[in-house]
Motif scaffolding. Structure first.
Motif, PDB file in Angstrom:
ATOM      1  N   ARG A 326      10.720  37.302  12.811  1.00 39.10           N
ATOM      2  CA  ARG A 326      11.567  38.096  11.902  1.00 39.10           C
ATOM      3  C   ARG A 326      10.784  39.251  11.292  1.00 39.10           C
ATOM      4  NH1 ARG A 326      14.711  34.918   7.475  1.00 39.10           N
ATOM      5  NH2 ARG A 326      16.113  34.706   9.272  1.00 39.10           N
ATOM      6  N   HIS A 327      11.506  40.369  11.132  1.00 35.39           N
ATOM      7  CA  HIS A 327      11.018  41.491  10.325  1.00 35.39           C
ATOM      8  C   HIS A 327      12.040  41.750   9.225  1.00 35.39           C
ATOM      9  CE1 HIS A 327       9.452  45.242   8.898  1.00 35.39           C
ATOM     10  NE2 HIS A 327      10.532  45.909   9.286  1.00 35.39           N
ATOM     11  N   GLY A 328      11.574  41.789   7.997  1.00 35.11           N
ATOM     12  CA  GLY A 328      12.439  42.081   6.871  1.00 35.11           C
ATOM     13  C   GLY A 328      11.975  43.321   6.142  1.00 35.11           C
ATOM     14  N   ASP A 329      12.916  44.194   5.813  1.00 35.34           N
ATOM     15  CA  ASP A 329      12.615  45.432   5.085  1.00 35.34           C
ATOM     16  C   ASP A 329      13.565  45.503   3.895  1.00 35.34           C
ATOM     17  OD1 ASP A 329      11.849  47.896   4.192  1.00 35.34           O
ATOM     18  OD2 ASP A 329      12.665  49.019   5.875  1.00 35.34           O
ATOM     19  N   TYR A 330      13.014  45.433   2.685  1.00 35.52           N
ATOM     20  CA  TYR A 330      13.816  45.374   1.467  1.00 35.52           C
ATOM     21  C   TYR A 330      13.426  46.561   0.570  1.00 35.52           C
ATOM     22  CZ  TYR A 330      13.738  40.517   3.142  1.00 35.52           C
ATOM     23  OH  TYR A 330      13.795  39.377   3.905  1.00 35.52           O
ATOM     24  N   GLU A 331      14.355  47.502   0.420  1.00 37.60           N
ATOM     25  CA  GLU A 331      14.102  48.685  -0.402  1.00 37.60           C
ATOM     26  C   GLU A 331      15.041  48.642  -1.608  1.00 37.60           C
ATOM     27  OE1 GLU A 331      11.644  50.676   0.465  1.00 37.60           O
ATOM     28  OE2 GLU A 331      11.325  49.646   2.384  1.00 37.60           O
ATOM     29  N   ARG A 332      14.484  48.902  -2.799  1.00 33.21           N
ATOM     30  CA  ARG A 332      15.322  48.785  -3.984  1.00 33.21           C
ATOM     31  C   ARG A 332      14.814  49.692  -5.099  1.00 33.21           C
ATOM     32  NH1 ARG A 332      16.626  43.295  -7.479  1.00 33.21           N
ATOM     33  NH2 ARG A 332      18.509  44.072  -8.469  1.00 33.21           N
ATOM     34  N   ALA A 333      15.765  50.246  -5.860  1.00 28.56           N
ATOM     35  CA  ALA A 333      15.442  51.013  -7.056  1.00 28.56           C
ATOM     36  C   ALA A 333      16.550  50.791  -8.075  1.00 28.56           C
ATOM     37  CB  ALA A 333      15.319  52.505  -6.729  1.00 28.56           C
ATOM     38  N   TYR A 334      16.169  50.650  -9.337  1.00 33.35           N
ATOM     39  CA  TYR A 334      17.202  50.482 -10.358  1.00 33.35           C
ATOM     40  C   TYR A 334      16.746  51.060 -11.697  1.00 33.35           C
ATOM     41  CZ  TYR A 334      14.554  46.211 -11.575  1.00 33.35           C
ATOM     42  OH  TYR A 334      13.570  45.309 -11.903  1.00 33.35           O
ATOM     43  N   TRP A 335      17.751  51.444 -12.476  1.00 29.61           N
ATOM     44  CA  TRP A 335      17.568  51.938 -13.835  1.00 29.61           C
ATOM     45  C   TRP A 335      18.679  51.310 -14.674  1.00 29.61           C
ATOM     46  CZ3 TRP A 335      14.475  56.616 -15.115  1.00 29.61           C
ATOM     47  CH2 TRP A 335      14.448  56.872 -16.495  1.00 29.61           C
ATOM     48  N   ALA A 336      18.301  50.366 -15.505  1.00 23.85           N
ATOM     49  CA  ALA A 336      19.280  49.613 -16.295  1.00 23.85           C
ATOM     50  C   ALA A 336      19.028  49.834 -17.781  1.00 23.85           C
ATOM     51  CB  ALA A 336      19.201  48.131 -15.957  1.00 23.85           C
ATOM     52  N   LYS A 337      20.027  49.499 -18.574  1.00 27.35           N
ATOM     53  CA  LYS A 337      19.963  49.695 -20.024  1.00 27.35           C
ATOM     54  C   LYS A 337      20.050  48.351 -20.724  1.00 27.35           C
ATOM     55  CE  LYS A 337      19.883  53.045 -21.778  1.00 27.35           C
ATOM     56  NZ  LYS A 337      18.787  53.865 -22.351  1.00 27.35           N
ATOM     57  N   LYS A 338      19.112  48.105 -21.630  1.00 28.07           N
ATOM     58  CA  LYS A 338      19.146  46.883 -22.428  1.00 28.07           C
ATOM     59  C   LYS A 338      20.140  47.036 -23.588  1.00 28.07           C
ATOM     60  CE  LYS A 338      14.294  45.554 -21.797  1.00 28.07           C
ATOM     61  NZ  LYS A 338      13.025  45.263 -22.520  1.00 28.07           N
ATOM     62  N   PRO A 339      20.713  45.925 -24.042  1.00 23.81           N
ATOM     63  CA  PRO A 339      21.600  45.984 -25.210  1.00 23.81           C
ATOM     64  C   PRO A 339      20.789  46.036 -26.509  1.00 23.81           C
ATOM     65  CG  PRO A 339      21.424  43.731 -24.442  1.00 23.81           C
ATOM     66  CD  PRO A 339      20.643  44.570 -23.464  1.00 23.81           C
ATOM     67  N   SER A 340      21.493  46.258 -27.610  1.00 21.01           N
ATOM     68  CA  SER A 340      20.868  46.290 -28.934  1.00 21.01           C
ATOM     69  C   SER A 340      21.602  45.328 -29.856  1.00 21.01           C
ATOM     70  CB  SER A 340      20.906  47.708 -29.517  1.00 21.01           C
ATOM     71  OG  SER A 340      20.470  47.714 -30.859  1.00 21.01           O
ATOM     72  N   SER A 341      20.897  44.796 -30.824  1.00 19.96           N
ATOM     73  CA  SER A 341      21.520  43.910 -31.811  1.00 19.96           C
ATOM     74  C   SER A 341      21.796  44.619 -33.131  1.00 19.96           C
ATOM     75  CB  SER A 341      20.621  42.698 -32.070  1.00 19.96           C
ATOM     76  OG  SER A 341      19.368  43.117 -32.584  1.00 19.96           O
ATOM     77  N   THR A 342      21.359  45.890 -33.243  1.00 17.63           N
ATOM     78  CA  THR A 342      21.521  46.606 -34.516  1.00 17.63           C
ATOM     79  C   THR A 342      22.192  47.967 -34.385  1.00 17.63           C
ATOM     80  OG1 THR A 342      19.300  47.550 -34.282  1.00 17.63           O
ATOM     81  CG2 THR A 342      19.498  45.474 -35.504  1.00 17.63           C
ATOM     82  N   LEU A 343      22.273  48.527 -33.174  1.00 15.96           N
ATOM     83  CA  LEU A 343      22.813  49.860 -32.977  1.00 15.96           C
ATOM     84  C   LEU A 343      23.998  49.831 -32.026  1.00 15.96           C
ATOM     85  CD1 LEU A 343      19.442  51.789 -32.515  1.00 15.96           C
ATOM     86  CD2 LEU A 343      20.838  51.660 -34.597  1.00 15.96           C
ATOM     87  N   LEU A 344      24.887  50.799 -32.192  1.00 23.34           N
ATOM     88  CA  LEU A 344      26.047  50.915 -31.325  1.00 23.34           C
ATOM     89  C   LEU A 344      25.675  51.617 -30.015  1.00 23.34           C
ATOM     90  CD1 LEU A 344      28.723  52.069 -33.924  1.00 23.34           C
ATOM     91  CD2 LEU A 344      28.588  49.830 -32.825  1.00 23.34           C
ATOM     92  N   PRO A 345      26.373  51.314 -28.928  1.00 17.78           N
ATOM     93  CA  PRO A 345      26.133  52.067 -27.691  1.00 17.78           C
ATOM     94  C   PRO A 345      26.590  53.507 -27.846  1.00 17.78           C
ATOM     95  CG  PRO A 345      28.035  50.643 -27.444  1.00 17.78           C
ATOM     96  CD  PRO A 345      27.419  50.298 -28.760  1.00 17.78           C
ATOM     97  N   THR A 346      25.971  54.393 -27.090  1.00 20.46           N
ATOM     98  CA  THR A 346      26.319  55.805 -27.118  1.00 20.46           C
ATOM     99  C   THR A 346      26.672  56.272 -25.718  1.00 20.46           C
ATOM    100  OG1 THR A 346      24.011  56.444 -26.814  1.00 20.46           O
ATOM    101  CG2 THR A 346      24.805  56.257 -29.087  1.00 20.46           C
ATOM    102  N   ALA A 347      27.337  57.435 -25.661  1.00 19.77           N
ATOM    103  CA  ALA A 347      27.760  57.958 -24.362  1.00 19.77           C
ATOM    104  C   ALA A 347      26.574  58.378 -23.515  1.00 19.77           C
ATOM    105  CB  ALA A 347      28.711  59.139 -24.561  1.00 19.77           C
ATOM    106  N   ASN A 348      25.490  58.842 -24.154  1.00 16.54           N
ATOM    107  CA  ASN A 348      24.341  59.313 -23.390  1.00 16.54           C
ATOM    108  C   ASN A 348      23.228  58.275 -23.280  1.00 16.54           C
ATOM    109  OD1 ASN A 348      23.218  59.264 -25.907  1.00 16.54           O
ATOM    110  ND2 ASN A 348      22.824  61.473 -26.039  1.00 16.54           N
ATOM    111  N   GLN A 349      23.562  57.025 -23.611  1.00 15.84           N
ATOM    112  CA  GLN A 349      22.638  55.910 -23.418  1.00 15.84           C
ATOM    113  C   GLN A 349      21.351  56.032 -24.213  1.00 15.84           C
ATOM    114  OE1 GLN A 349      22.565  54.346 -19.183  1.00 15.84           O
ATOM    115  NE2 GLN A 349      22.983  56.505 -18.836  1.00 15.84           N
ATOM    116  N   SER A 350      21.389  56.635 -25.380  1.00 14.30           N
ATOM    117  CA  SER A 350      20.174  56.794 -26.167  1.00 14.30           C
ATOM    118  C   SER A 350      19.794  55.541 -26.937  1.00 14.30           C
ATOM    119  CB  SER A 350      20.337  57.966 -27.144  1.00 14.30           C
ATOM    120  OG  SER A 350      21.439  57.720 -28.014  1.00 14.30           O
ATOM    121  N   VAL A 351      20.595  54.481 -26.844  1.00 19.50           N
ATOM    122  CA  VAL A 351      20.325  53.230 -27.543  1.00 19.50           C
ATOM    123  C   VAL A 351      19.815  52.195 -26.541  1.00 19.50           C
ATOM    124  CG1 VAL A 351      21.376  51.296 -28.759  1.00 19.50           C
ATOM    125  CG2 VAL A 351      21.969  53.630 -29.379  1.00 19.50           C
ATOM    126  N   GLY A 352      18.825  51.430 -26.967  1.00 15.67           N
ATOM    127  CA  GLY A 352      18.313  50.359 -26.106  1.00 15.67           C
ATOM    128  C   GLY A 352      17.266  50.864 -25.144  1.00 15.67           C
TER     129      GLY A 352
END
Length: 756
Positions: A326-352
């Protein structure tokens, strides 16, 4: 393609057309049958691997390296058959494994995103396999090309090499078969669910065939960012091809390839407040399970290519050599946003905070197994021996946005992703990205040789003994200790009594190991390897002429030097616990109660306890380490406390009944008790409040599903309702205790299926 004709439109058209196509095909077949002449039929003795499963009851598995009836395996095995996953309208491996009692889901963080589970209270991040070959890359797996999923519980290093303590999850691919069979489906549901699948098998000659499976699925959830209206999304496509030659002959060859593409909007869930999922008001706005902190500009993109060649030479019906490459080729990239317990989410993702990663993982795997049966000294032997070689090469790094006008990285921190999008009007997923910092590189060669003999020394009594030797040589670029040369023996032994074909009683001992550096985790200070050992006593019964299977198992598993699975942030604390143990009891019932009534059910009780808290050696200076080499012991109060993300009780039930005239109804429940999330390496833990252990806790839940279908030989229509009672529940927890992820709310899915 005409304007406005998208994937969802295609799916709707397919669903509308299938019943009409089915009726026309039936008429055509009647005409053809009237003129068809009889041809010669050759009947062969049916082998175990050719025997069909009995609905939800599996009758075959290769999880023990050779084809066996699960009834004969002296270890707990749970098999999710294709029929079960079909009736439940399952798309992902994560959704399929809801059926496995004693299993819980880890929310992704710190580079361990992708399929990530706990089994019997222990991690399985190194224990996911595809056709008995290691499939440990970090990606999200789908079920469109799976014949079944086998879960072998308990330590299993003798069969599979380095790994954890809870067990092995083995995916079994669909293979080319010697008959013509074609199935297409189209599905629609709320939360913008639409899926199309195809399973096409063509017999080419008397011994050759080709099979193609395809899938295209999109789905969202009820969670929404109130500032921009965006939802988490799952957008996945796949194609798999299997070509077989010499099928059923002495020399059998299969060439398989699978490609899976994911373009998801990742969801890191919600935070904890006062040890419970957030449910509060921030600046006059409600924040609870419905609140999503990310946006459609976040992404989790992966491309997975797995190519496998399988050659089997059968010397006799009981003696064969099976080799896989077997030959396996696994390519991956991600950019995720963490939640906050004190601030509201924003449209431009400036929180978390941002969690970013780009990674490439490639493997070359050669595995060869020789199996035979023979009589010697009045005893019957079933011998397994084999060799294995695995080469791994991994590269991973963090991401940062790039200004497309200058080609230079943005210098902002925190919300750089949002500034790039706001300033230039482009999506980050368009490819305007750069790597930052020093990449982590890992290259390893793994060698193994193993032998196992199952000896029936007197009638109905069998003793099992197995030995494996693994050697691992690895190089790293991110540590003062830049190489590893490691070897380990693994053992498996047991005693079975099978007074007849319907009863099996056994006691089994097995162990597992994971070297001081595995899956990129080499520290600047050498630490002892993980070691685990499992003792299991079980029984398996068949009732109703073998149509109904019942199994029980009581076990104890002890693990030493438990490692952190968070490859990005283990820092000075790679050791989670010095010793921990899970004691448990499992009961499962699968098969047919009557000809029309199928059932798949189980319950597990787990007592997972920390015996000795962690002891870590500082690899770098930090706020908890004044000098390199400093020894830090975790809070001693952890001793005796329940381990993370391990519910004391899990239960599942799925059952269907075939009424007359093609009607079929079914339903079930998946239930878990509460689970803890906390950091067991803390020297003084905040999980203790006024001397009492009060960690962040994901509440227990019970999710109810239902199904009704109308099935005909050539076509079917099915309605699945998931989370029928529309309950809020949390099916995944980040075990360090920072956040947890809700499952989806009530979802109705209509599927039309056509066979030709």
């Amino acid at each position: 393609m005409p304007s406005g004709f998208n994937k969802k439109t295609m799916t709707i058209a397919l669903m509308m057309a299938l019943p009409a196509i089915a009726i026309a095909a039936d008429e055509e077949k009647k005409t053809a049958d009237a003129t068809q002449t009889m041809t010669e039929v050759k009947v062969k003795t049916q082998r175990i691997q050719d025997a069909p499963n009995k609905g939800y009851q599996a009758t075959k598995t290769r999880v023990g390296k050779t084809y066996q009836d699960p009834q004969d395996v002296p270890q707990a095995v749970t098999t999710l058959t294709r029929e079960l996953l079909h009736d439940q309208q399952v798309g992902s491996l994560r959704e399929a494994l809801r059926n496995v009692v004693g299993l819980s889901v880890n929310a992704a963080e710190g580079g361990r995103a992708g399929d990530n589970f706990n089994l019997r209270g222990f991690y399985t991040f190194g224990d996911i396999y595809l056709d008995n070959m290691r499939d440990t890359a970090q990606y999200n797996r789908e079920t469109f090309n799976l014949e079944q999923v086998d879960v072998l519980r308990g330590s299993a290093a003798m069969l599979f090499g380095r790994g954890q303590a809870g067990g092995v999850i083995n995916q079994v691919s669909k293979m080319a078969e010697l008959h013509d069979k074609n199935i297409v489906t189209g599905s629609l549901g709320n939360y913008d669910y639409h899926q199309a699948t195809g399973d096409f098998n063509k017999k080419l000659t008397d011994t050759a065939a080709i099979r193609v499976n395809v899938m295209d699925r999109h789905e969202e959830t009820y969670r929404k960012n109130p500032a921009n209206g965006d939802h988490p999304e799952f957008d996945r496509q796949g194609i798999a091809v299997s070509f077989g030659a010499g099928i059923g002959t002495e020399n059998e060859v299969f060439l398989n390839h699978q490609y899976l593409r994911t373009r998801d909007v990742p969801d890191f869930g919600v935070s904890f407040v006062n040890e419970r999922p957030i449910n509060t008001t921030i600046n006059g706005t409600k924040v609870d399970d419905k609140t999503f902190y990310g946006s459609s500009n976040n992404f989790d993109n992966s491309d997975t290519n797995i190519t496998t060649a399988i050659f089997t030479h059968k010397f006799t019906e009981d003696t064969q050599l099976r080799t896989q490459l077997r030959h396996g080729d696994y390519e991956r990239a991600y950019w995720a946003k963490k939640p906050s317990s004190t601030l509201l989410p924003t449209a431009n993702q400036s929180v978390g905070g941002n969690v970013t990663r780009t990674q490439s993982y490639q493997t070359y795997n050669l595995q060869s197994d020789f199996t035979t049966k023979f009589d010697l000294a009045g005893m019957h032997h079933s011998l397994l021996s084999g060799v294995e070689y695995l080469h791994e090469h991994s590269y991973r790094n963090s991401l940062q946005p790039v200004n497309p006008n200058t080609g230079l990285p943005y210098t902002q921190t925190g919300n750089a992703l949002n500034n790039a999008i706001t300033a230039n009007g482009v999506s980050y997923s368009s490819g305007f990205e750069a790597m930052t910092g020093t990449p982590a590189k890992f290259s390893a060669d793994n060698y193994a040789v193993y032998v196992q003999d199952s000896i029936e020394f007197i009638p109905h009594w069998t003793v099992l003994a197995g030995l494996r030797r693994d050697e691992m040589k690895a190089d790293y670029n991110t540590s003062a200790v830049s190489s590893l040369d490691y070897g380990q023996n693994s053992y498996r032994s047991g005693l079975s009594w099978q007074p007849d074909a319907n009863q099996h009683y056994y006691i089994t001992y097995s162990n597992s190991f994971s070297p001081t550096a595995d899956l990129y985790q080499l520290t600047t200070v050498k630490q002892p390897p993980e070691r685990s050992r499992t003792l299991e006593i079980g029984s398996k019964w068949l009732f109703l002429d073998g149509d109904l299977a019942l199994r029980t198992a009581i076990f104890t598993t002890t693990k030493d030097w438990e490692r952190n699975t968070d490859i990005a942030s283990f820092g000075n604390t790679p050791i989670l616990t010095k010793r921990r143990r899970t004691n448990g009891l499992e009961v499962e019932l699968t098969g047919k109660v009557t000809e029309n009534w199928d059932i798949f059910a189980g319950v597990a009780f787990l007592d997972a306890t920390i015996i000795n808290p962690a002891v870590n050696i500082c690899a770098q200076t930090s706020n908890t380490c004044s000098t390199i080499g400093q020894v830090n012991a975790a809070d001693p109060r952890f001793a005796g406390e329940r381990a993370r993300n391990t519910p004391r009780t899990t239960f599942n039930l799925w059952t269907t009944y075939d009424w007359s005239n093609g009607w079929k109804i079914g339903g079930g429940v998946e239930a878990k008790a509460d689970r803890y999330g906390y950091n067991p390496t803390a020297t003084t833990s905040t999980a203790f409040v006024n001397g009492q252990f009060k960690p962040n806790t994901a509440p227990g839940y019970a999710r109810v599903d239902a199904m009704v279908a109308y099935e005909q030989p050539k076509w079917a229509v099915r309605l699945n309702i998931k989370n029928l009672l529309d309950k809020t529940y949390y099916d995944a927890i980040y075990d360090n205790g920072a956040f947890l992820t809700p499952g989806n709310r009530r979802q109705a899915i209509v599927t039309t299926e056509y066979k030709f």
